[in-house]
Scaffold this motif. Structure first.
Motif, PDB file in Angstrom:
ATOM      1  N   SER A   1      10.814 -11.193   9.905  1.00 42.23           N
ATOM      2  CA  SER A   1      10.047 -10.039  10.376  1.00 42.23           C
ATOM      3  C   SER A   1      10.955  -8.979  10.988  1.00 42.23           C
ATOM      4  CB  SER A   1       9.000 -10.474  11.404  1.00 42.23           C
ATOM      5  OG  SER A   1       8.071 -11.355  10.821  1.00 42.23           O
ATOM      6  N   VAL A   2      11.926  -9.408  11.784  1.00 41.20           N
ATOM      7  CA  VAL A   2      12.838  -8.458  12.419  1.00 41.20           C
ATOM      8  C   VAL A   2      13.707  -7.773  11.364  1.00 41.20           C
ATOM      9  CG1 VAL A   2      14.792  -8.242  14.012  1.00 41.20           C
ATOM     10  CG2 VAL A   2      12.800  -9.631  14.642  1.00 41.20           C
ATOM     11  N   ASN A   3      14.169  -8.518  10.369  1.00 44.46           N
ATOM     12  CA  ASN A   3      14.956  -7.909   9.297  1.00 44.46           C
ATOM     13  C   ASN A   3      14.130  -6.882   8.522  1.00 44.46           C
ATOM     14  OD1 ASN A   3      17.366  -9.206   9.823  1.00 44.46           O
ATOM     15  ND2 ASN A   3      16.923 -10.919   8.466  1.00 44.46           N
ATOM     16  N   ALA A   4      12.868  -7.181   8.267  1.00 45.05           N
ATOM     17  CA  ALA A   4      11.997  -6.227   7.571  1.00 45.05           C
ATOM     18  C   ALA A   4      11.791  -4.971   8.411  1.00 45.05           C
ATOM     19  CB  ALA A   4      10.652  -6.880   7.247  1.00 45.05           C
ATOM     20  N   LEU A   5      11.618  -5.140   9.711  1.00 50.66           N
ATOM     21  CA  LEU A   5      11.455  -4.004  10.616  1.00 50.66           C
ATOM     22  C   LEU A   5      12.726  -3.151  10.641  1.00 50.66           C
ATOM     23  CD1 LEU A   5       9.765  -2.525  12.788  1.00 50.66           C
ATOM     24  CD2 LEU A   5      10.798  -4.078  14.456  1.00 50.66           C
ATOM     25  N   MET A   6      13.869  -3.801  10.689  1.00 51.53           N
ATOM     26  CA  MET A   6      15.131  -3.065  10.701  1.00 51.53           C
ATOM     27  C   MET A   6      15.321  -2.299   9.398  1.00 51.53           C
ATOM     28  SD  MET A   6      17.570  -5.844  12.615  1.00 51.53           S
ATOM     29  CE  MET A   6      19.060  -4.920  12.339  1.00 51.53           C
ATOM     30  N   LYS A   7      14.984  -2.917   8.297  1.00 55.29           N
ATOM     31  CA  LYS A   7      15.092  -2.239   6.999  1.00 55.29           C
ATOM     32  C   LYS A   7      14.171  -1.020   6.971  1.00 55.29           C
ATOM     33  CE  LYS A   7      15.104  -2.980   2.080  1.00 55.29           C
ATOM     34  NZ  LYS A   7      15.490  -3.934   1.076  1.00 55.29           N
TER      35      LYS A   7
END
Length: 76
Positions: free
Chosen positions: A9-15
């Motif tokens: 989820s955090v990686n998707a948010l960062m992307k």
């Protein structure tokens, strides 16, 4: 609102933050006006990259979620 802090989820948010079309300024709430939205996003991304998964830095993740919610809410 309940935010997710798992790595996916955090990686998707960062992307999202890295690729989003951001306005120059944004009134995030009644008490929060962001004068340079791109710099705001970059500062929070930097904190996340440097410290994830340290929970002390979850506010940086929350700020990006709130920015995303605001921008997507305005587009609806």
């Amino acid at each position: 609102m309940e935010y997710k802090y798992d790595e996916e989820s955090v990686n998707a948010l960062m992307k999202w933050a890295e690729n989003a079309q951001l306005p120059k300024e944004l009134q995030l709430s009644e008490a929060e006006k962001i004068l340079d939205v791109k710099q705001y996003a970059l500062a929070n991304l930097s904190d996340i990259r440097a410290h994830y998964p340290d929970e002390f830095y979850n506010p940086a993740i929350q700020r990006l979620y709130r920015l995303k919610d605001k921008l997507e809410g305005e587009r609806m």
